[in-house]
Design an enzyme around this catalytic site. Structure first.
Site, PDB file in Angstrom:
ATOM      1  N   GLU A   1      54.213  55.663  35.906  1.00 20.03           N
ATOM      2  CA  GLU A   1      53.381  56.865  36.041  1.00 20.03           C
ATOM      3  C   GLU A   1      54.236  58.056  36.466  1.00 20.03           C
ATOM      4  O   GLU A   1      55.359  57.885  36.933  1.00 20.03           O
ATOM      5  CB  GLU A   1      52.309  56.618  37.117  1.00 20.03           C
ATOM      6  CG  GLU A   1      51.440  55.411  36.893  1.00 20.03           C
ATOM      7  CD  GLU A   1      50.476  55.592  35.725  1.00 20.03           C
ATOM      8  OE1 GLU A   1      50.026  56.719  35.500  1.00 20.03           O
ATOM      9  OE2 GLU A   1      50.200  54.604  35.022  1.00 20.03           O
TER      10      GLU A   1
ATOM     11  N   VAL B   1      30.575  52.303  28.895  1.00 17.73           N
ATOM     12  CA  VAL B   1      30.507  53.555  29.645  1.00 17.73           C
ATOM     13  C   VAL B   1      31.852  54.263  29.541  1.00 17.73           C
ATOM     14  O   VAL B   1      32.903  53.655  29.788  1.00 17.73           O
ATOM     15  CB  VAL B   1      30.191  53.285  31.132  1.00 17.73           C
ATOM     16  CG1 VAL B   1      30.168  54.597  31.915  1.00 17.73           C
ATOM     17  CG2 VAL B   1      28.881  52.549  31.270  1.00 17.73           C
TER      18      VAL B   1
ATOM     19  N   ILE C   1      48.823  36.366  31.474  1.00 20.86           N
ATOM     20  CA  ILE C   1      49.186  35.019  31.938  1.00 20.86           C
ATOM     21  C   ILE C   1      47.997  34.411  32.676  1.00 20.86           C
ATOM     22  O   ILE C   1      47.499  35.017  33.622  1.00 20.86           O
ATOM     23  CB  ILE C   1      50.384  35.055  32.906  1.00 20.86           C
ATOM     24  CG1 ILE C   1      51.546  35.854  32.309  1.00 20.86           C
ATOM     25  CG2 ILE C   1      50.807  33.648  33.285  1.00 20.86           C
ATOM     26  CD1 ILE C   1      52.693  36.069  33.306  1.00 20.86           C
TER      27      ILE C   1
ATOM     28  N   THR D   1      42.142  51.902  27.468  1.00 18.94           N
ATOM     29  CA  THR D   1      43.027  51.030  26.678  1.00 18.94           C
ATOM     30  C   THR D   1      42.563  49.577  26.721  1.00 18.94           C
ATOM     31  O   THR D   1      42.392  48.937  25.680  1.00 18.94           O
ATOM     32  CB  THR D   1      44.465  51.117  27.232  1.00 18.94           C
ATOM     33  OG1 THR D   1      44.835  52.492  27.310  1.00 18.94           O
ATOM     34  CG2 THR D   1      45.431  50.377  26.320  1.00 18.94           C
ATOM     35  N   VAL D   2      42.338  49.061  27.931  1.00 15.95           N
ATOM     36  CA  VAL D   2      41.961  47.647  28.056  1.00 15.95           C
ATOM     37  C   VAL D   2      40.550  47.423  27.516  1.00 15.95           C
ATOM     38  O   VAL D   2      40.294  46.461  26.776  1.00 15.95           O
ATOM     39  CB  VAL D   2      42.073  47.177  29.524  1.00 15.95           C
ATOM     40  CG1 VAL D   2      41.567  45.740  29.669  1.00 15.95           C
ATOM     41  CG2 VAL D   2      43.514  47.271  30.002  1.00 15.95           C
TER      42      VAL D   2
ATOM     43  N   VAL E   1      35.853  52.309  28.996  1.00 17.28           N
ATOM     44  CA  VAL E   1      36.383  51.916  27.675  1.00 17.28           C
ATOM     45  C   VAL E   1      37.678  52.689  27.407  1.00 17.28           C
ATOM     46  O   VAL E   1      37.746  53.560  26.542  1.00 17.28           O
ATOM     47  CB  VAL E   1      35.349  52.150  26.558  1.00 17.28           C
ATOM     48  CG1 VAL E   1      35.818  51.497  25.261  1.00 17.28           C
ATOM     49  CG2 VAL E   1      33.992  51.548  26.939  1.00 17.28           C
TER      50      VAL E   1
ATOM     51  N   LYS F   1      48.300  42.054  43.813  1.00 20.35           N
ATOM     52  CA  LYS F   1      48.238  40.779  43.093  1.00 20.35           C
ATOM     53  C   LYS F   1      48.573  39.608  44.017  1.00 20.35           C
ATOM     54  O   LYS F   1      47.927  38.555  43.978  1.00 20.35           O
ATOM     55  CB  LYS F   1      49.195  40.826  41.904  1.00 20.35           C
ATOM     56  CG  LYS F   1      48.826  41.923  40.897  1.00 20.35           C
ATOM     57  CD  LYS F   1      49.955  42.182  39.919  1.00 20.35           C
ATOM     58  CE  LYS F   1      49.591  43.322  38.959  1.00 20.35           C
ATOM     59  NZ  LYS F   1      50.765  43.803  38.202  1.00 20.35           N
TER      60      LYS F   1
ATOM     61  N   VAL G   1      45.658  39.719  37.856  1.00 19.91           N
ATOM     62  CA  VAL G   1      47.001  39.293  38.244  1.00 19.91           C
ATOM     63  C   VAL G   1      47.799  38.908  37.004  1.00 19.91           C
ATOM     64  O   VAL G   1      47.384  38.022  36.244  1.00 19.91           O
ATOM     65  CB  VAL G   1      46.962  38.097  39.221  1.00 19.91           C
ATOM     66  CG1 VAL G   1      48.372  37.698  39.627  1.00 19.91           C
ATOM     67  CG2 VAL G   1      46.141  38.432  40.453  1.00 19.91           C
TER      68      VAL G   1
END
Lengths: 420, 420
Positions: B183, B41, B129, B11-12, B9, B198, B125
């Site tokens: 990063e 989790v 989108i 950011t996404v 859990v 991707k 990917v």
């Protein structure tokens, strides 16, 4: 093995049969089953289409054929196609159609009838671009904030040529007709009706809104002239025929019209006969889908994708994404008069003193604020006033245009193009 | 009601839970069922995420919870995630992931394991989108001729800034790190590895090709300098990091590298952090998909779309479109050495007489035909030769570069960027 019957073996229908034959290797691998065209309905039994399928001129031969699993409706028109599709669904056959007019008028009745059987229509909007799949499945987590798209390749071709090559409206219309991009009667395309049919389908998927073409604002590109293109270029705009659906509180506005749009927007960069649709979701932000909006093979690509989907999963999704009308959402169609926009106006006036003062006073009286104003010579005795406004209300603009048209020094009804 | 467990859990994951809560009205209407997050989790139990879900630091609490129908895997990494996902599938739970590295290495094993249960990965990917849906479902009627895309927003942001604002590579890398786009160790992005993961996923859907990152050509943008950007602009190109999959006979070439691409192409018009993927099908022609390739909400939009799909239809489509390897197709990966392209080279040389003649002779000896050549002063005693070639073979270019690097008047290994 799945068997398909095609009602209407014209350009698209022939392409559907060809794709199912020529790409059978990938199609059966992807569908998990072989898919073959058993028969097709045509008007002229004597024409050779180069296809190895049985041909009939009687639609009953397909509707009553128990071996046929999927009916592809490519006959066009509204009421007759509606009857045929209803009969096919009633006989337990899945239906795939490219018929946008049928859906613009009868999509919710069809959704009710097709509750337990697949009815798909990817090809009805933007030809080969999988916009139905993207919007209904790919963006299903979002409240859709807006849809804005180039949904008619003929108009986009004409606007592109006028912009890039300085061709006049009349010349490019004639050329489009010669190239086969525009019909002898071009009204359906250049009047915005084709785009409106597509917009209504997308609006149902995005908003669960039931509306018919008569309910929404539909204008075309038939007023756009070289002077407008020149103004647009000078101020950093392109002119496109756009279909727009936009949520504003609990109202949804639906409109098709020529529009000035900033050259920086992705939509403005889509040129020629191509289509492109921008969808803004509250979570995903802007996404855009681009490709060929017409043509036999591109349209048939979408028809066959639907057939493969049906082979894979049968019926999985409600045809329009959710039930009619979207329950509990309270979304309603915004009255056309309340739509707000920035506007561009071209006013042809006699070149006399006092004209500018009179015009600007009328703008003020209608509470319409001018952003830019140019005066350009038109003939020896007349001039064009090219005016862009700040945000104003559709009803205010329309009543102002009515008043300006009546002035003694105004030579024609002002031309208005919205700015988005 | 469907219950979801989120493993990871961050950011996404937080966005996934927020979307399922905030957009529950449209989501339940579209899915035909309510969908709620039951538990998540996390590593740090004390951090407040503003979510009303039960939190644990033990993955077993989700994997062993019989009430949970769908597991969302957002833990990242390869092998540990693989074990967790296998256990979830083994326990009969559908799985949704955004983990591209997991798929780059284990997608075919996962397809085998998930034969009868849904395993979806739209977010892996190009973030928000819906390219998996578009390619796997929307274009399924086509032999895919090529895929070419901007699949890494960090690199595209850097290239855009270098092009539009004349920023140096080092300056824009530093800024991207400060903005959180790159990063601290930027290799995964600027080295092309993220895009390669991707690309491998898309190549499986398009071609049924099993390949791992080690098998394909992967280069990044780390060689691109302002001189190259200037050359590109002068000759009408943009420079983009592209992922490319292309069918050539029975071979498929897969490559990720910086590329000069004509400014007229739609892909070249995609700027900033946005992603865009062009897919050419043999029937549909070119289609293009554009939107946000990263970010919590955009990525979560795709995760939730997958959850809705599973709610609607359970398992419908083979995870990668068709089985591994695509049987009967005979498609094989093209050896990197055989890839053909046009090339751009920047060769830094000491400014002496005879240098140009030596270099051009070496081009000739390697059968590489020069299209344009510019000489630009670099320092008082050195110059850059900026050369574009006609179509040549990768192995020929590489051996020529090796030879040129060894010349006494060449100051550094020549920089090569492919032209597409």
């Amino acid at each position: 093995m799945l068997k398909v019957g095609i009602i209407g073996v014209g350009t698209v229908g022939t392409s559907v049969a060809e794709i199912l034959r020529d790409n059978a290797d990938v199609i059966s691998a992807r569908a998990g089953v072989d898919i073959v065209v058993k028969s097709g309905v045509v008007k002229n039994l004597n024409k050779d289409r180069g296809l190895d399928i049985s041909i009939t001129d009687n639609v009953d031969d397909i509707l009553n054929d128990d071996e046929i699993d999927i009916v592809v409706e490519l006959m066009g028109g509204v009421e007759e196609a509606f009857e045929v599709v209803k009969r096919a669904l009633g006989a337990g056959k899945a239906v795939v159609t490219a018929n946008k007019a049928l859906l613009a008028y009868h999509r919710y009745e069809l959704q009710d009838i097709a509750k337990d059987i697949a009815f798909e229509y990817e090809a009805a909007v933007a030809g080969g671009i999988p916009i139905i799949t993207a919007l209904r499945d790919g963006l299903s987590a979002n409240h859709i904030e807006s849809i804005m798209g180039i949904m008619n390749g003929t108009c986009n071709y004409m606007m592109t040529e006028m912009t890039n090559n300085g061709v006049s409206y009349d010349a490019i219309l004639k050329e489009s007709q010669e190239l086969g991009y525009a019909e002898a009667d071009p009204t359906f395309d250049v009047g915005g009706f084709d785009a409106a049919h597509k917009l209504l389908i997308l609006a149902s998927i995005a908003y669960g809104i039931d509306a018919k073409p008569e309910d929404i604002l539909i204008e075309g590109i038939d007023n756009v002239r070289s002077e407008d293109i020149a103004f647009a270029k000078e101020f950093g705009y392109a002119i496109k025929l756009l279909g727009i659906a936009k949520k504003d509180g609990n109202e949804v506005e639906l409109r098709v019209h020529a529009a000035l749009i900033s050259q920086d927007e992705m939509i403005a960069k889509i040129d020629g006969v191509m289509n492109g649709i921008s969808v803004v979701g509250d979570k995903v932000g802007e996404t855009l889908y681009y490709g060929a909006g017409a043509g036999g093979d591109a349209t048939a690509s979408a028809v066959v994708a639907n057939i493969i989907d049906i082979a894979r999963s049968g019926k999985s999704t409600p045809m329009l994404g959710f039930d009619k009308p979207m329950e509990g959402s309270q979304l309603v169609l915004k009255p056309t008069a309340n739509i707000e926009s920035k506007y561009y106006l071209r006013i042809n006036v006699s070149d006399k003193t006092g004209v500018l003062a009179r015009i600007t006073k009328i703008f003020e009286e209608h509470n319409i604020s001018v952003e830019t104003m140019l005066q350009r010579k038109s003939t020896d005795t007349s001039a064009n006033l090219l005016i862009s406004t700040h945000i104003a209300k559709e009803s205010d603009i329309q009543s102002m245009i009515d008043e300006i048209e009546g002035l003694e020094f105004v030579n024609a009804r002002p031309v208005m193009i919205r700015i988005v």
